[in-house]
Scaffold this motif. Structure first.
Motif, PDB file in Angstrom:
ATOM      1  N   LEU A 115      31.067 -30.128   3.755  1.00 45.37           N
ATOM      2  CA  LEU A 115      32.379 -30.619   4.176  1.00 45.37           C
ATOM      3  C   LEU A 115      32.498 -30.589   5.688  1.00 45.37           C
ATOM      4  O   LEU A 115      31.843 -29.781   6.354  1.00 45.37           O
ATOM      5  CB  LEU A 115      33.483 -29.743   3.569  1.00 45.37           C
ATOM      6  CG  LEU A 115      33.578 -29.682   2.042  1.00 45.37           C
ATOM      7  CD1 LEU A 115      34.635 -28.664   1.630  1.00 45.37           C
ATOM      8  CD2 LEU A 115      33.908 -31.052   1.469  1.00 45.37           C
ATOM      9  N   HIS A 153      37.871 -29.152   7.073  1.00 47.09           N
ATOM     10  CA  HIS A 153      38.117 -29.221   5.638  1.00 47.09           C
ATOM     11  C   HIS A 153      37.543 -27.984   4.946  1.00 47.09           C
ATOM     12  O   HIS A 153      38.156 -27.442   4.015  1.00 47.09           O
ATOM     13  CB  HIS A 153      37.494 -30.482   5.046  1.00 47.09           C
ATOM     14  CG  HIS A 153      38.184 -31.738   5.475  1.00 47.09           C
ATOM     15  ND1 HIS A 153      37.760 -32.983   5.094  1.00 47.09           N
ATOM     16  CD2 HIS A 153      39.260 -31.947   6.262  1.00 47.09           C
ATOM     17  CE1 HIS A 153      38.551 -33.910   5.626  1.00 47.09           C
ATOM     18  NE2 HIS A 153      39.465 -33.285   6.342  1.00 47.09           N
ATOM     19  N   GLN A 189      39.655 -25.157   2.756  1.00 47.07           N
ATOM     20  CA  GLN A 189      39.341 -24.753   1.385  1.00 47.07           C
ATOM     21  C   GLN A 189      39.243 -23.235   1.284  1.00 47.07           C
ATOM     22  O   GLN A 189      39.762 -22.623   0.337  1.00 47.07           O
ATOM     23  CB  GLN A 189      38.016 -25.399   0.964  1.00 47.07           C
ATOM     24  CG  GLN A 189      37.607 -25.098  -0.465  1.00 47.07           C
ATOM     25  CD  GLN A 189      36.408 -25.934  -0.893  1.00 47.07           C
ATOM     26  OE1 GLN A 189      36.383 -27.145  -0.716  1.00 47.07           O
ATOM     27  NE2 GLN A 189      35.398 -25.283  -1.453  1.00 47.07           N
TER      28      GLN A 189
END
Length: 639
Positions: free
Chosen positions: A348, A352, A356
């Protein structure tokens, strides 16, 4: 903001203003303002020259950037002296600069202190004093933070500060409602909701203020407007707290004695304990563990949470050390032990990936999923707020970029952070532990615990040879021990015989979980393609150590570009400096077993694949000159 004669005051909650006592300091140019703002944000911690170069020029510095930083610092020092500052406000401390803590005060620090006091007083039930502190904190704002700065770091911090300002505002509104100021709040809350229509906490406060002022219909209409907005724009129903306020007003139910707090209150869940299981064969590292104890014992010169970065080549046991220290010190962290393996989000984009991990941490800390924001800045702000005053350990394993790390760092407070990775990703604020192989005694003990003490005792000479072939690397020793444990009919000498041939050494060191090759391959997958390509190409070199001209010939780069590529591999601990030759030129070598791995990777590369990568590098301009660079004949490489 209170001032003292000769004391420097920095105001960043609005357009940037600097003064010494009653005298204003006239800053000259955007570079001075950006550099000074970056130092103020560090709150007395050292900011490296490299970090200043990166942040002041938004990651695209000119070649003269380091010199310009020195010139800028000298000019700022003159400005402060001319304005009446006694000692140097900016102090040189390797590897960069910091503001002298006793010589300055900033509205950023004052805002943080007063909001922290306000939240603490609120938790104790002292609504009147809490409201007073929060009003003082919010009065420091003169407009958007860093209003006249365009640097990326300033914009990122401004977003975080805006979130903190809004949290303080919401808490103040609730406290004033609790103090019975509902009539005077209607107009103020109406404006705030108009400016921030998706802030459900503000809308709930407005509904309560309207209802308590005898305007029940307006309170219900305020809810309907908010519901229509969230459904149309976000496609979701309002949160549970806002719906609960609506239902109480709709049914004329008695109100709770105190409104919900602006900061989500975690339910009474057990403190998170996310650390992986401690290794059953962890051995040694006494010196390193003491270093971590010292590095993480106290906050040090800055107010941020202490950070210890464990760096080193793959296979040295960085993760095992971090996890073992966490279990050893578990009782010191009643607020919980958070853990994230950042390799799991390596595919990712960094922000991002951080988002998460943040959402997982917030859930573990007890924040209801519906109260977790979607934006990364809001998530990070909530994370820092939840951790404020909580003594927790955060272990961030296999970090690969500061952009990935930054949102996961807690704010001021009693938390501690351990980061592992192949390179140092933070500036001088973090304590660094560089990990290498085990000592000879530790290596023998680890082998005995993995393979069984009897076989090790029976053949001390063979054991010493085996430890040497494993380069005292924990991953190799565990692989060798697992191999022996799975072959009870083998002696230590049998395994040594299979490892004497360098071409088959990696094959002999385990498969699956205990595979040295798999460990090195995983580390390589985290690297940019160009860096891993350079590593594989250098597997052609047969010399124990080589100079930059040999590297340039093998990498098919100009000498200066090759030097940069080699130094990048040194930063990642995939190469090490082997000293200098008679002419003073640097020589490089692979650490421990990595040379075998690089040769192995180079040998199995399909020729057509290598040619495709070569053409791609040329097409992108990253490959430099394909023909051997001038002077390359000074090096020696396998053709």
């Amino acid at each position: 903001m209170a001032q003292h004669t000769g004391m420097c005051a920095f105001r960043l909650l609005g357009p940037m203003e600097v003064s010494v006592g009653p005298r204003t300091v006239a800053l000259r140019g955007v570079r001075q303002r950006a550099l000074l703002a970056r130092l103020v944000l560090a709150r007395g911690r050292v900011v490296s020259v490299d970090a200043l170069v990166r942040d002041v020029w938004n990651g695209n510095p000119p070649s003269s950037a380091r010199t310009q930083v020195s010139i800028c610092v000298a000019a700022l020092r003159r400005l402060f002296r001319d304005a009446g500052a006694g000692d140097d406000v900016i102090v040189t401390v390797a590897p960069g600069y910091r503001l002298a803590p006793a010589e300055h005060r900033s509205d950023l620090a004052e805002f943080a202190d007063k909001t922290e006091e306000g939240f603490e007083l609120s938790c104790r039930g002292d609504a009147e004093q809490a409201a007073e502190r929060l009003q003082q904190a919010l009065a420091l704002w003169r407009g958007p933070a860093f209003a006249d700065l365009t640097a990326d770091f300033a914009e990122l911090e401004a977003g975080h500060l805006a979130q903190q300002r809004m949290l303080a505002t919401e808490q103040l509104m609730e406290l004033r409602l609790e103090l019975g100021e509902h009539r005077s709040l209607v107009g103020e809350l109406t404006s705030l909701v108009r400016e921030n229509p998706l802030r459900e906490q503000l809308r709930a406060c407005l509904m309560l203020a309207l209802h308590r002022s005898g305007q029940r219909a307006d309170a219900l209409r305020t809810f309907r407007e908010g519901r229509d907005l969230t459904v149309d724009e976000l496609g979701v129903e309002p949160g549970a707290d806002l719906r609960a306020v609506h239902d109480r007003i709709l049914h004329d139910e008695p109100e709770r004695s105190a409104p919900p707090t602006a900061l989500p209150v975690a339910p009474l869940l057990p403190a998170p304990s996310q650390l992986p299981a401690d290794s059953s064969v962890f051995t040694g590292r006494g010196t390193e563990l003491r270093h971590m104890d010292e590095a993480l014992a106290s906050p040090g010169p800055g107010r941020g949470a202490p950070v210890c970065c464990i760096v080193g080549p793959p296979g040295t046991g960085k993760s095992a050390l971090a996890v073992h220290w966490g279990h050893r010190k578990a009782d010191d962290f009643p607020g919980g032990r958070l853990y994230a393996d950042l390799r799991e989000t390596a595919d990712l984009p960094p922000r991002h990936a951080a988002g998460q991990v943040l959402r997982g941490f917030l859930r573990a800390l007890g924040v209801p999923p519906k109260q977790i924001p979607t934006g990364i800045e809001e998530c990070a702000a909530l994370y820092r707020s939840v951790l404020a005053g909580r003594r927790a350990l955060i272990v961030l394993d296999h970090a690969s970029s500061y952009e990935q790390l930054a949102p996961l760092l807690p704010g001021d407070g009693p938390c501690r952070v351990v980061v592992t990775g192949s390179e140092l990703l933070m500036d001088g604020t973090a304590k660094v532990l560089r990990l290498g192989g085990l000592t000879q005694e530790e290596a023998v003990r680890l082998l005995a615990r993995s393979a069984g003490a009897a076989r090790v005792v029976e053949d001390p000479v063979g054991t010493a040879t085996l430890v040497g072939l494993c380069a005292r690397l924990p991953v190799a020793l565990r692989a060798a021990g697992a191999r022996l444990a799975g072959k009870p009919h083998w002696t230590v000498a049998d395994l040594v015989d299979r490892m004497t041939d360098r071409g088959s050494l990696l094959d002999a060191l385990g498969r699956g979980e205990h595979s040295v090759r798999a460990c090195f391959d995983r580390a390589l997958r985290l690297l940019p393609p160009e860096v891993s390509d350079h590593y594989e190409r250098l597997g052609r070199v047969t010399e124990p150590a080589f100079d930059v001209w040999t590297g340039a010939q093998v990498l098919r780069l100009a000498v200066r570009d090759a030097e940069d590529a080699l130094e990048r591999l040194v930063d990642l601990h995939l190469l090490e400096v082997a000293g200098r030759d008679d002419c003073g030129a640097l020589r490089y070598r692979f650490p421990a077993l990595l040379g075998l791995h690089a040769a192995d990777r180079h040998a199995v590369l399909p020729r057509v694949g290598a040619r495709r990568r070569e053409l791609a590098l040329v097409a992108s301009g990253a490959g430099g000159v394909i023909a051997p660079p001038p002077g390359a004949d000074r090096g020696r490489a396998e053709s």
